[in-house]
Motif scaffolding. Structure first.
Motif, mmCIF file in Angstrom:
data_model
loop_
_atom_site.group_PDB
_atom_site.id
_atom_site.type_symbol
_atom_site.label_atom_id
_atom_site.label_comp_id
_atom_site.label_asym_id
_atom_site.label_seq_id
_atom_site.Cartn_x
_atom_site.Cartn_y
_atom_site.Cartn_z
ATOM 1 N N ILE A 169 -56.234 76.643 18.071
ATOM 2 C CA ILE A 169 -55.187 76.770 17.055
ATOM 3 C C ILE A 169 -55.209 78.163 16.442
ATOM 4 O O ILE A 169 -54.156 78.764 16.173
ATOM 5 C CB ILE A 169 -55.356 75.684 15.974
ATOM 6 N N ALA A 170 -56.393 78.700 16.243
ATOM 7 C CA ALA A 170 -56.513 80.045 15.675
ATOM 8 C C ALA A 170 -55.826 81.077 16.568
ATOM 9 O O ALA A 170 -55.086 81.947 16.087
ATOM 10 C CB ALA A 170 -57.984 80.404 15.492
ATOM 11 N N PHE A 171 -56.036 80.994 17.866
ATOM 12 C CA PHE A 171 -55.420 81.964 18.774
ATOM 13 C C PHE A 171 -53.907 81.779 18.857
ATOM 14 O O PHE A 171 -53.161 82.765 19.011
ATOM 15 C CB PHE A 171 -56.066 81.890 20.153
ATOM 16 N N GLU A 172 -53.434 80.553 18.748
ATOM 17 C CA GLU A 172 -51.995 80.326 18.704
ATOM 18 C C GLU A 172 -51.380 80.998 17.475
ATOM 19 O O GLU A 172 -50.308 81.616 17.555
ATOM 20 C CB GLU A 172 -51.702 78.830 18.685
ATOM 21 N N LYS A 173 -52.046 80.873 16.343
ATOM 22 C CA LYS A 173 -51.552 81.493 15.109
ATOM 23 C C LYS A 173 -51.647 83.019 15.190
ATOM 24 O O LYS A 173 -50.749 83.729 14.713
ATOM 25 C CB LYS A 173 -52.351 80.971 13.913
ATOM 26 N N LEU A 174 -52.713 83.526 15.806
ATOM 27 C CA LEU A 174 -52.850 84.974 15.969
ATOM 28 C C LEU A 174 -51.720 85.548 16.821
ATOM 29 O O LEU A 174 -51.236 86.651 16.556
ATOM 30 C CB LEU A 174 -54.193 85.312 16.622
ATOM 31 N N GLU A 175 -51.295 84.807 17.831
ATOM 32 C CA GLU A 175 -50.207 85.290 18.682
ATOM 33 C C GLU A 175 -48.926 85.490 17.870
ATOM 34 O O GLU A 175 -48.157 86.423 18.124
ATOM 35 C CB GLU A 175 -49.969 84.337 19.840
ATOM 36 N N GLU A 176 -48.715 84.637 16.872
ATOM 37 C CA GLU A 176 -47.542 84.768 16.006
ATOM 38 C C GLU A 176 -47.605 86.031 15.153
ATOM 39 O O GLU A 176 -46.586 86.481 14.626
ATOM 40 C CB GLU A 176 -47.436 83.549 15.094
ATOM 41 N N LEU A 177 -48.801 86.613 15.028
ATOM 42 C CA LEU A 177 -48.985 87.803 14.193
ATOM 43 C C LEU A 177 -48.623 89.091 14.927
ATOM 44 O O LEU A 177 -48.399 90.128 14.291
ATOM 45 C CB LEU A 177 -50.449 87.855 13.731
ATOM 46 N N GLU A 201 -65.896 91.849 11.217
ATOM 47 C CA GLU A 201 -64.850 91.584 10.220
ATOM 48 C C GLU A 201 -63.573 91.043 10.851
ATOM 49 O O GLU A 201 -62.704 90.513 10.156
ATOM 50 C CB GLU A 201 -64.555 92.838 9.393
ATOM 51 N N GLY A 202 -63.446 91.155 12.174
ATOM 52 C CA GLY A 202 -62.309 90.549 12.851
ATOM 53 C C GLY A 202 -62.322 89.034 12.788
ATOM 54 O O GLY A 202 -61.281 88.379 12.931
ATOM 55 N N MET A 203 -63.504 88.465 12.553
ATOM 56 C CA MET A 203 -63.623 87.012 12.479
ATOM 57 C C MET A 203 -62.840 86.426 11.307
ATOM 58 O O MET A 203 -62.405 85.279 11.350
ATOM 59 C CB MET A 203 -65.098 86.603 12.362
ATOM 60 N N TRP A 204 -62.659 87.211 10.249
ATOM 61 C CA TRP A 204 -61.982 86.657 9.059
ATOM 62 C C TRP A 204 -60.526 86.314 9.370
ATOM 63 O O TRP A 204 -60.027 85.272 8.943
ATOM 64 C CB TRP A 204 -62.062 87.634 7.889
ATOM 65 N N THR A 205 -59.829 87.188 10.086
ATOM 66 C CA THR A 205 -58.442 86.892 10.440
ATOM 67 C C THR A 205 -58.381 85.724 11.421
ATOM 68 O O THR A 205 -57.476 84.884 11.346
ATOM 69 C CB THR A 205 -57.765 88.134 11.049
ATOM 70 N N LEU A 206 -59.348 85.651 12.329
ATOM 71 C CA LEU A 206 -59.400 84.523 13.264
ATOM 72 C C LEU A 206 -59.576 83.208 12.522
ATOM 73 O O LEU A 206 -58.841 82.240 12.756
ATOM 74 C CB LEU A 206 -60.550 84.724 14.252
ATOM 75 N N PHE A 207 -60.541 83.155 11.607
ATOM 76 C CA PHE A 207 -60.808 81.901 10.899
ATOM 77 C C PHE A 207 -59.683 81.543 9.927
ATOM 78 O O PHE A 207 -59.366 80.363 9.749
ATOM 79 C CB PHE A 207 -62.138 81.995 10.150
ATOM 80 N N MET A 208 -59.074 82.552 9.316
ATOM 81 C CA MET A 208 -57.951 82.239 8.440
ATOM 82 C C MET A 208 -56.763 81.748 9.247
ATOM 83 O O MET A 208 -56.000 80.878 8.796
ATOM 84 C CB MET A 208 -57.585 83.455 7.586
ATOM 85 N N SER A 209 -56.590 82.275 10.451
ATOM 86 C CA SER A 209 -55.546 81.767 11.342
ATOM 87 C C SER A 209 -55.794 80.300 11.658
ATOM 88 O O SER A 209 -54.850 79.494 11.727
ATOM 89 C CB SER A 209 -55.513 82.581 12.646
ATOM 90 N N ALA A 210 -57.056 79.940 11.853
ATOM 91 C CA ALA A 210 -57.396 78.545 12.124
ATOM 92 C C ALA A 210 -57.077 77.664 10.926
ATOM 93 O O ALA A 210 -56.561 76.549 11.080
ATOM 94 C CB ALA A 210 -58.879 78.432 12.477
ATOM 95 N N PHE A 243 -59.275 87.458 22.984
ATOM 96 C CA PHE A 243 -58.537 88.254 21.998
ATOM 97 C C PHE A 243 -57.979 89.524 22.646
ATOM 98 O O PHE A 243 -56.809 89.882 22.449
ATOM 99 C CB PHE A 243 -59.478 88.601 20.836
ATOM 100 N N ASP A 244 -58.829 90.235 23.390
ATOM 101 C CA ASP A 244 -58.388 91.478 24.012
ATOM 102 C C ASP A 244 -57.234 91.239 24.978
ATOM 103 O O ASP A 244 -56.294 92.047 25.069
ATOM 104 C CB ASP A 244 -59.548 92.145 24.753
ATOM 105 N N LYS A 245 -57.286 90.127 25.704
ATOM 106 C CA LYS A 245 -56.192 89.806 26.621
ATOM 107 C C LYS A 245 -54.921 89.460 25.854
ATOM 108 O O LYS A 245 -53.827 89.920 26.219
ATOM 109 C CB LYS A 245 -56.611 88.636 27.508
ATOM 110 N N LEU A 246 -55.072 88.691 24.773
ATOM 111 C CA LEU A 246 -53.910 88.297 23.975
ATOM 112 C C LEU A 246 -53.244 89.499 23.329
ATOM 113 O O LEU A 246 -52.020 89.626 23.320
ATOM 114 C CB LEU A 246 -54.349 87.319 22.880
ATOM 115 N N MET A 247 -54.072 90.397 22.781
ATOM 116 C CA MET A 247 -53.540 91.553 22.063
ATOM 117 C C MET A 247 -53.312 92.752 22.970
ATOM 118 O O MET A 247 -52.825 93.785 22.507
ATOM 119 C CB MET A 247 -54.490 91.941 20.926
ATOM 120 N N ALA A 248 -53.705 92.631 24.245
ATOM 121 C CA ALA A 248 -53.520 93.709 25.225
ATOM 122 C C ALA A 248 -54.143 94.999 24.750
ATOM 123 O O ALA A 248 -53.519 96.061 24.754
ATOM 124 C CB ALA A 248 -52.029 93.909 25.524
ATOM 125 N N VAL A 249 -55.424 94.899 24.293
ATOM 126 C CA VAL A 249 -56.139 96.102 23.846
ATOM 127 C C VAL A 249 -57.168 96.503 24.884
ATOM 128 O O VAL A 249 -57.490 95.733 25.777
ATOM 129 C CB VAL A 249 -56.816 95.855 22.484
#
Length: 350
Positions: free
Chosen positions: A204-212, A178-187, A344-350
């Motif tokens: 582009i999706a990861f760039e938008k996710l970083e803004e979140l 279900e994490g894919m939905w936020t990724l694809f909507m970010s794209a 994703f894990d690196k970007l979100m530091a999880v």
């Protein structure tokens, strides 16, 4: 070469929702000759209705005791892979992109109509790769929210990025499908392209996710814990949640609901498969047949607010009107998911 996925229409989603009319599978003599226990791998979020609905039905219908191991689809895949030489799981229920990986690793046995006659009532797109797995139910996914704090709901996915959402949002890890939905909507939001094209714009999706990130309280790998925070009002939104989880909680009087934002919602078919070399293959086939039959299909669809897979069943979720319904290119997801999770894990530091 990337294969673009056509956008699913409401009509095709309702037509194509999974598996079928009850039939007799194995004779009682065959069933009695084997151990009467099956270990089933399933989603952790499904455990409640599996235990409430499926367990008693299977005991009565085929005389089997069910032990559910509820966890993420990726973990079920790891269990099958690490126990490939001596499987202990007989049946696994998991998401389509992980099914593709399981087929590639030669972990599944095909489902055929002789031991599983109910598969003949499935719509054609619910049977995959010549029967390697079937879809048995199809929830839809949007944004879950707390109705005490967001009385008007969530009209747009852009609200996840709003100033008002600071510290009030949890999203799923990409370890969870279900994490894919936020990724694809970010794209989609980041590229401005239609979903059929945007789903491939991963940078582009990861760039938008970083803004979140400023709006995130946390990222979850266990949905139930995150959902508890939503129910308690510790957060106001939980992205990418399923009708099969949110709407049953709403029905109990909990102050939550599931929004279908204007940009669109996602179709998430859930699959069922036989583990290659798994214990009690006759009972395993009987279990799959029951899961695809009208009794189980109707009961699961009603309880879990999902669209049934069996074409003879009309119970289940009402699909929201007026918004697009999307399904991604699962082959593209399967080929890239491991890399995306690490990123994703690196970007979100999880």
């Amino acid at each position: 070469m990337q294969t673009k996925t056509k956008r699913i229409t409401r009509r095709s989603m309702l037509k194509g929702s999974a598996c079928a009319a009850l039939g007799t599978i194995a004779t009682p003599a065959i069933l009695r000759a084997q151990s009467n226990e099956l270990v089933i791998g399933c989603a952790g979020s499904h455990t409640a209705w599996m235990e409430q609905i499926v367990t008693p039905h299977m005991k009565e219908a085929i005389g089997v005791d069910i032990l559910f191991e509820g966890t993420k689809s990726s973990v079920n895949l790891e269990k099958m892979s690490s126990n490939k030489d001596a499987p202990y799981l007989s049946v696994v229920q998991m998401d389509d992109p992980v099914m593709i990986q399981a087929v590639e690793a030669e972990l599944l046995a095909p489902i055929t109509s002789d031991p599983v006659p109910n598969m003949t009532d499935l719509r054609p797109d619910a049977v995959h790769m010549e029967g390697m797995w079937c879809n048995y139910v199809q929830p839809w996914a949007g944004v879950a929210y707390n109705t005490d704090y967001l009385g008007d709901g969530v009209g747009s996915w852009t609200e996840l990025w709003s100033e008002a959402a600071k510290g009030q949002l949890i999203i799923p890890s990409l370890q969870n499908t279900e994490g894919m939905w936020t990724l694809f909507m970010s794209a989609m939001l980041g590229s401005g392209k239609p979903f059929s094209e945007a789903q491939y714009e991963i940078d582009i999706a990861f760039e938008k996710l970083e803004e979140l990130k400023p709006n995130l309280l946390s990222v979850y790998t266990t949905m139930s814990q995150a959902f508890n925070l939503l129910e308690q009002g510790e957060i106001t939104m939980l992205a990418g949640n399923f009708s099969s989880y949110t709407l049953p909680r709403k029905a109990t009087g909990v102050p939550v609901d599931l929004a279908a934002p204007s940009e669109g919602i996602f179709a998430m078919p859930s699959g069922i498969c036989l583990v290659k070399g798994g214990p009690n293959p006759d009972l395993a086939a009987a279990y799959v047949n029951e899961m695809l039959g009208p009794d189980m299909q109707a009961a699961i669809a009603d309880f879990a607010s999902s669209v049934p897979a069996n074409t003879t069943v009309t119970a289940g979720a009402i699909i929201p009107d007026g918004v697009p319904i999307y399904a991604p290119d699962w082959s593209f997801v399967a080929a890239n998911r491991r890399e995306w999770i690490e990123r994703f894990d690196k970007l979100m530091a999880v």
